[in-house]
Design a protein around this motif. Sequence first.
Motif, PDB file in Angstrom:
ATOM      1  N   LYS A  58       0.797  -1.083  -0.235  1.00  0.00           N
ATOM      2  CA  LYS A  58      -0.169  -0.092   0.037  1.00  0.00           C
ATOM      3  C   LYS A  58       0.750   1.196   0.260  1.00  0.00           C
ATOM      4  O   LYS A  58       0.556   2.248   0.317  1.00  0.00           O
ATOM      5  N   TYR A  59       2.322   1.185  -0.344  1.00  0.00           N
ATOM      6  CA  TYR A  59       3.088   2.293  -0.465  1.00  0.00           C
ATOM      7  C   TYR A  59       3.264   2.742  -1.823  1.00  0.00           C
ATOM      8  O   TYR A  59       3.326   1.653  -2.681  1.00  0.00           O
ATOM      9  N   HIS A  73       2.785   6.738   2.163  1.00  0.00           N
ATOM     10  CA  HIS A  73       1.835   6.094   2.431  1.00  0.00           C
ATOM     11  C   HIS A  73       0.599   7.011   2.696  1.00  0.00           C
ATOM     12  O   HIS A  73       0.910   7.997   3.364  1.00  0.00           O
TER      13      HIS A  73
END
Length: 270
Positions: A58-59, A73
């Motif tokens: 999710k980065y 993020h």
Amino acid sequence: MPELPEVETTVAGLRPVLEGQRLTLVEPRRANLRRPFPIDLRQRMTGARVIELGRRAKYGLIVTDRDDVMIFHLGMSGRWRIDPAEIEKHDHLVLETEDGRRLVLNDPRRFGSVDLVRSDEIDSFAPFAVMGPEPLGDDFTGRYLKAATKDRKAPIKQLLLDQRTVAGLGNIYVCEALHMAGISPAKIGGQISGPRYDKLVIAIKQVLKAAIAAGGSSLRDFVRPDGELGYFAKDWLVYGREGQACHCGALVLRRVDSGRSTFYCRKCQK
């Protein structure tokens, strides 16, 4: 919280504006988000040329010709705005390019983060060092998932949300994939057969690819860099549909597991 498809969509929106561009301004507008901005962010990024954008779990990743990677993020409410008419209260990082484009990282709740690491040290970046494989990668297979959950007593939903098992899966898409695969979220991971894991991996990849193609989900805080809401939510089969009919005719149920809503169909999922 923006999940993997939302981050992938964000990176895709940033790519045509940033890739190949030299950064003429890098300006943090406060000292911290969830944690402090890197103290040398401005020095190392100003004047650098962006050579690549990517994603890990999710980065988002912004890679420069100085062998640095800026890792962002989005936290609970973060989003990038492109060429805003004005700088707003919650715009906490400003980037400008040699083409005169402006990008701002907006994060009202400040649960996001920005880190800066050397390219050759990215695998040892603390969150990445313990992550499992990417769910859309070739290494993520039914055989891998079967081995990773061998003898595990935890429910499969909990195991899939564990970033050490697989990187980047979140609550929405785990609920959807388990429904597609016909597996109960409460099923003990170590008791699932190899063929059922094969089916689950296919479902995970399908639901993520569909969400990316649709632009991500339309959760309240998620907005793509072009200002548009994602629209995958209208295609959800179970998530957020408590009390509505599943395609089998039974009602979609909801329960809370470790503070997260779990949506499922008791008839379809065993």
